[in-house]
Design a protein around this motif. Structure first.
Motif, short mmCIF file in Angstrom:
data_model
loop_
_atom_site.label_atom_id
_atom_site.label_comp_id
_atom_site.label_asym_id
_atom_site.label_seq_id
_atom_site.Cartn_x
_atom_site.Cartn_y
_atom_site.Cartn_z
N ALA A 144 62.55 1.39 30.34
CA ALA A 144 61.72 1.04 31.51
C ALA A 144 60.34 1.62 31.25
CB ALA A 144 62.32 1.59 32.79
N GLY A 145 59.37 0.76 31.02
CA GLY A 145 58.02 1.23 30.73
C GLY A 145 58.01 2.06 29.47
N GLN A 146 57.46 3.26 29.58
CA GLN A 146 57.35 4.15 28.43
C GLN A 146 58.56 5.09 28.27
OE1 GLN A 146 54.73 3.98 26.18
NE2 GLN A 146 54.38 2.12 27.35
N THR A 199 57.12 13.60 37.47
CA THR A 199 55.86 12.88 37.69
C THR A 199 56.12 11.62 38.50
OG1 THR A 199 56.14 11.55 35.70
CG2 THR A 199 54.97 13.67 35.45
N LEU A 200 55.06 11.01 38.99
CA LEU A 200 55.17 9.75 39.72
C LEU A 200 55.80 8.68 38.82
CD1 LEU A 200 54.64 8.01 42.21
CD2 LEU A 200 52.32 7.62 41.35
N GLU A 201 55.41 8.64 37.54
CA GLU A 201 55.99 7.69 36.59
C GLU A 201 57.50 7.83 36.54
OE1 GLU A 201 55.88 6.77 31.78
OE2 GLU A 201 55.36 8.76 32.50
N VAL A 202 57.99 9.06 36.45
CA VAL A 202 59.42 9.31 36.37
C VAL A 202 60.11 8.91 37.68
CG1 VAL A 202 61.16 11.15 36.24
CG2 VAL A 202 59.27 11.09 34.60
N GLU A 229 62.12 13.23 45.25
CA GLU A 229 62.11 11.91 45.84
C GLU A 229 62.20 10.79 44.80
OE1 GLU A 229 59.05 9.97 48.98
OE2 GLU A 229 58.26 11.40 47.57
N VAL A 230 63.12 9.88 45.05
CA VAL A 230 63.23 8.67 44.25
C VAL A 230 62.53 7.58 45.04
CG1 VAL A 230 64.81 6.96 43.28
CG2 VAL A 230 65.43 9.38 43.26
N LEU A 231 61.60 6.91 44.41
CA LEU A 231 60.80 5.92 45.12
C LEU A 231 61.38 4.52 44.97
CD1 LEU A 231 57.25 7.12 44.06
CD2 LEU A 231 58.54 7.75 46.10
#
Length: 163
Positions: A22-24, A98-101, A142-144
């Motif tokens: 997923a992404g990077q 991080t937000l990415e994670v 938090e899981v977004l």
């Protein structure tokens, strides 16, 4: 504090969800006592405490890694009797991801919700509460979900260009 030793017998289980990208990031299911022990050592947290729960398919852990193999975060889910519930998401030494994670964690959660939980006799089902922690000393970050990701992305763009 003494270091916990891994189980001496080889212990492995089938992944609930296969590895994916997923992404990077690569999302790697942790499917053995050795893999959980390695994650705990490398990430300086207690992923190894989930060995028994993972072996019984009551919990599932994932290592979130860069394509280089560098570990970024660990995510845990628990079977609450009706669905897979995100239990923990933590970076190295239980730091805040991080937000990415957190965005990728939302994608993992979406995929996990498509995986049925084991059917158990009624007397063996755990209570239907949300996430139940095996280790109350750990933090859940938090899981977004997609809607929250979009809201935050728009508000952060507006904050940078409109202020």
């Amino acid at each position: 504090k003494a270091i916990r030793q891994p189980f001496t017998a080889p212990l492995a289980w089938e992944p609930v969800l296969p590895a994916f990208e997923a992404g990077q990031l690569r999302i790697i299911p942790l499917t053995s006592a050795e893999a959980l022990w390695d994650e705990a050592i490398e990430m300086r947290h207690c992923a190894d405490r989930y060995i028994a729960q993972c072996a019984q398919h009551d919990a599932v852990l994932f290592s979130l890694q860069r394509h280089t193999g560098k570990r970024i975060a660990t995510m845990a889910f628990i079977d609450n009797g009706t669905k897979w519930v995100p239990l923990e998401l933590a970076g190295k030494a239980n730091s805040e991801p991080t937000l990415e994670v957190r965005k990728v964690a939302g994608l993992i959660d979406e995929r996990m919700q498509r995986i049925p939980v084991r059917d158990r006799p009624e007397e063996l089902k755990p209570p239907l509460s949300s996430a139940v922690s095996f280790d109350e000393g750990l933090s859940f970050y938090e899981v977004l979900d997609r809607e929250e990701i979009m809201r935050r992305s728009v508000s952060s763009r507006c904050a940078s260009c409109c202020s």
